[in-house]
Design an enzyme around this catalytic site. Structure first.
Site, PDB file in Angstrom:
ATOM      1  N   ASP A   1      37.271  41.537  41.965  1.00 37.05           N
ATOM      2  CA  ASP A   1      35.741  41.779  42.781  1.00 37.05           C
ATOM      3  C   ASP A   1      36.191  40.844  43.770  1.00 37.05           C
ATOM      4  O   ASP A   1      36.145  40.232  43.510  1.00 37.05           O
ATOM      5  CB  ASP A   1      34.511  41.717  41.778  1.00 37.05           C
ATOM      6  CG  ASP A   1      34.421  42.777  40.615  1.00 37.05           C
ATOM      7  OD1 ASP A   1      33.842  43.623  40.553  1.00 37.05           O
ATOM      8  OD2 ASP A   1      34.285  41.376  39.392  1.00 37.05           O
TER       9      ASP A   1
ATOM     10  N   TYR B   1      34.160  51.681  43.028  1.00 34.38           N
ATOM     11  CA  TYR B   1      34.989  51.217  41.528  1.00 34.38           C
ATOM     12  C   TYR B   1      35.221  51.705  41.356  1.00 34.38           C
ATOM     13  O   TYR B   1      35.713  53.142  41.164  1.00 34.38           O
ATOM     14  CB  TYR B   1      33.279  51.998  40.977  1.00 34.38           C
ATOM     15  CG  TYR B   1      33.258  51.203  39.257  1.00 34.38           C
ATOM     16  CD1 TYR B   1      34.195  50.797  39.462  1.00 34.38           C
ATOM     17  CD2 TYR B   1      33.636  52.961  38.411  1.00 34.38           C
ATOM     18  CE1 TYR B   1      34.297  50.715  37.647  1.00 34.38           C
ATOM     19  CE2 TYR B   1      33.154  52.313  37.013  1.00 34.38           C
ATOM     20  CZ  TYR B   1      34.512  51.187  36.851  1.00 34.38           C
ATOM     21  OH  TYR B   1      34.117  50.780  35.510  1.00 34.38           O
TER      22      TYR B   1
ATOM     23  N   ASP C   1      34.368  46.364  42.548  1.00 31.33           N
ATOM     24  CA  ASP C   1      35.187  46.212  41.632  1.00 31.33           C
ATOM     25  C   ASP C   1      36.426  46.977  41.628  1.00 31.33           C
ATOM     26  O   ASP C   1      36.542  47.993  41.361  1.00 31.33           O
ATOM     27  CB  ASP C   1      34.762  46.378  40.291  1.00 31.33           C
ATOM     28  CG  ASP C   1      35.650  46.431  38.406  1.00 31.33           C
ATOM     29  OD1 ASP C   1      36.105  46.178  39.013  1.00 31.33           O
ATOM     30  OD2 ASP C   1      35.016  46.830  38.014  1.00 31.33           O
TER      31      ASP C   1
ATOM     32  N   GLU D   1      29.553  50.606  39.217  1.00 30.61           N
ATOM     33  CA  GLU D   1      28.823  51.641  37.200  1.00 30.61           C
ATOM     34  C   GLU D   1      27.782  51.058  37.239  1.00 30.61           C
ATOM     35  O   GLU D   1      27.553  50.823  36.329  1.00 30.61           O
ATOM     36  CB  GLU D   1      30.044  49.802  36.296  1.00 30.61           C
ATOM     37  CG  GLU D   1      30.061  51.129  35.359  1.00 30.61           C
ATOM     38  CD  GLU D   1      31.124  50.042  34.502  1.00 30.61           C
ATOM     39  OE1 GLU D   1      31.885  50.552  33.328  1.00 30.61           O
ATOM     40  OE2 GLU D   1      31.960  48.899  34.705  1.00 30.61           O
TER      41      GLU D   1
ATOM     42  N   ASP E   1      30.914  39.439  31.707  1.00 32.56           N
ATOM     43  CA  ASP E   1      31.486  40.910  31.686  1.00 32.56           C
ATOM     44  C   ASP E   1      31.785  40.108  33.496  1.00 32.56           C
ATOM     45  O   ASP E   1      31.570  39.228  33.707  1.00 32.56           O
ATOM     46  CB  ASP E   1      30.558  41.785  31.679  1.00 32.56           C
ATOM     47  CG  ASP E   1      30.927  43.098  32.438  1.00 32.56           C
ATOM     48  OD1 ASP E   1      31.795  43.859  31.592  1.00 32.56           O
ATOM     49  OD2 ASP E   1      30.448  43.979  33.277  1.00 32.56           O
ATOM     50  N   HIS E   2      31.260  41.187  34.522  1.00 32.43           N
ATOM     51  CA  HIS E   2      31.118  41.132  36.638  1.00 32.43           C
ATOM     52  C   HIS E   2      30.439  40.069  36.536  1.00 32.43           C
ATOM     53  O   HIS E   2      28.858  40.432  36.321  1.00 32.43           O
ATOM     54  CB  HIS E   2      31.191  42.371  36.664  1.00 32.43           C
ATOM     55  CG  HIS E   2      32.112  42.925  36.632  1.00 32.43           C
ATOM     56  ND1 HIS E   2      33.551  43.198  37.620  1.00 32.43           N
ATOM     57  CD2 HIS E   2      32.486  44.186  36.103  1.00 32.43           C
ATOM     58  CE1 HIS E   2      33.855  43.088  36.805  1.00 32.43           C
ATOM     59  NE2 HIS E   2      33.748  44.589  35.890  1.00 32.43           N
TER      60      HIS E   2
ATOM     61  N   ASN F   1      39.523  45.990  40.255  1.00 31.31           N
ATOM     62  CA  ASN F   1      40.034  46.404  38.684  1.00 31.31           C
ATOM     63  C   ASN F   1      41.470  45.936  38.917  1.00 31.31           C
ATOM     64  O   ASN F   1      42.364  46.417  38.434  1.00 31.31           O
ATOM     65  CB  ASN F   1      39.690  47.859  38.390  1.00 31.31           C
ATOM     66  CG  ASN F   1      38.807  48.153  37.289  1.00 31.31           C
ATOM     67  OD1 ASN F   1      38.461  46.880  36.844  1.00 31.31           O
ATOM     68  ND2 ASN F   1      38.342  48.775  37.425  1.00 31.31           N
TER      69      ASN F   1
ATOM     70  N   ASP G   1      27.300  47.523  35.648  1.00 31.59           N
ATOM     71  CA  ASP G   1      27.676  48.427  33.953  1.00 31.59           C
ATOM     72  C   ASP G   1      26.050  48.103  33.429  1.00 31.59           C
ATOM     73  O   ASP G   1      25.593  47.799  32.264  1.00 31.59           O
ATOM     74  CB  ASP G   1      28.322  46.523  32.798  1.00 31.59           C
ATOM     75  CG  ASP G   1      29.070  47.664  31.672  1.00 31.59           C
ATOM     76  OD1 ASP G   1      29.341  48.369  31.377  1.00 31.59           O
ATOM     77  OD2 ASP G   1      28.351  46.633  30.501  1.00 31.59           O
TER      78      ASP G   1
END
Length: 286
Positions: free
Chosen positions: A251, A132, A171, A46, A276-277, A173, A11
């Site tokens: 992920d 991603y 990721d 990202e 976050d991740h 999603n 991110d």
């Protein structure tokens, strides 16, 4: 031979490496944790890098200080896609055989092929590829386009797999099953947990790939061995999401079925208080 790989949606590399906020400090601590693992390949999603060569050079200088024994390659979002959006990066040890690096386009819809979403390294014995995956967005405004992406990406991985074993990370999603997020009922039909996204992810697995974490931890929900969280993403807007272990597993490290018996470790890496991740670790013997 044993290998160690790490994947992480960071991110924004710039925020993590040059920021001065409390979150930036937490992010940099995770970078140092990842560096200490001395993985053979590190994949980052990202990145949000742009075509500003001075800023990119500064990022590379900082990364090289943390990862001196690695070659770094990256991909940015280019027109007609948005500037400083999405983006991926891979670092690989200089001691490895020099891979063939590709930046695939998969005939994805709208601007997705220009958003820097995939990088692939071809080594003599296998592929390592990072992705991603496009988010379906709030209100599911991009769900149908995301479905087209899923179909194209699946075809791409199958093509790689027809040549040699594949290690695909990133990721994605998508939380595949109800045990992959803390609140499946409350999140049903939200981005990342729609029937379509779950079905498409299932088709990806059925195309010849193994979810490495589920292979080693088939029943893990919330926690697994030694009270470690099985989730890889915790919402920043919910400040207590990590404390309450209210996360999602979106992920993944996917591996070709024919090498899945060589899996040793597949798990999230402790990222402290940072939301976050979280990075995810894969260790295997080939």
């Amino acid at each position: 031979m044993k290998y160690k790989f790490i994947s992480w949606n960071i991110d924004s590399l710039n925020a993590a490496l040059t920021g001065t906020s409390e979150r930036a400090a937490l992010s940099l601590a995770v970078v140092e944790t990842v560096a200490a693992q001395a993985a053979d390949v590190i994949a980052i999603q990202e990145t949000k890098l742009s075509d500003d060569t001075k800023k990119v050079a500064k990022i590379y200088d900082i990364l090289t200080a943390h990862f001196p024994d690695y070659t770094i390659v990256h991909r940015i979002s280019t027109p007609p896609a948005r500037k400083g959006y999405s983006g991926t990066m891979m670092l690989y040890k200089k001691s490895l055989p020099e891979p063939v690096v590709t930046y695939p386009e998969i005939d994805a819809p709208v601007t997705m092929d220009f958003e820097g979403r995939i990088i692939t390294l071809e080594f003599p014995e296998f592929f390592v590829t990072t992705v991603y995956t496009p988010n379906s967005q709030e209100g599911l405004t991009r769900l149908d386009l995301r479905g087209e992406w899923d179909d194209r990406y699946r075809a791409y991985l199958r093509q790689l797999d027809s040549e040699k074993p594949v290690f695909a990370c990133g990721d994605f999603n998508a939380a595949h099953t109800e045990i992959d997020l803390a609140n499946p009922k409350g999140n049903r039909n939200t981005a990342g947990f729609t029937d379509q996204e779950r079905e498409k992810f299932g088709k990806l697995l059925a195309a010849g790939f193994t979810d490495s974490f589920r292979q080693l931890h088939p029943e893990a929900t919330g926690f697994y061995a030694d009270g470690k969280s099985s989730y890889t993403w915790f919402a920043q807007r919910a400040k207590t999401s990590k404390i309450n272990n209210s996360g999602w597993r979106i992920d993944y490290w996917l591996v070709s079925n024919r090498v899945a018996d060589g899996l040793i470790v597949s798990e999230p890496i402790n990222s402290g208080e940072r939301l976050d991740h979280v990075p995810i670790l894969l260790e295997f013997e080939l």
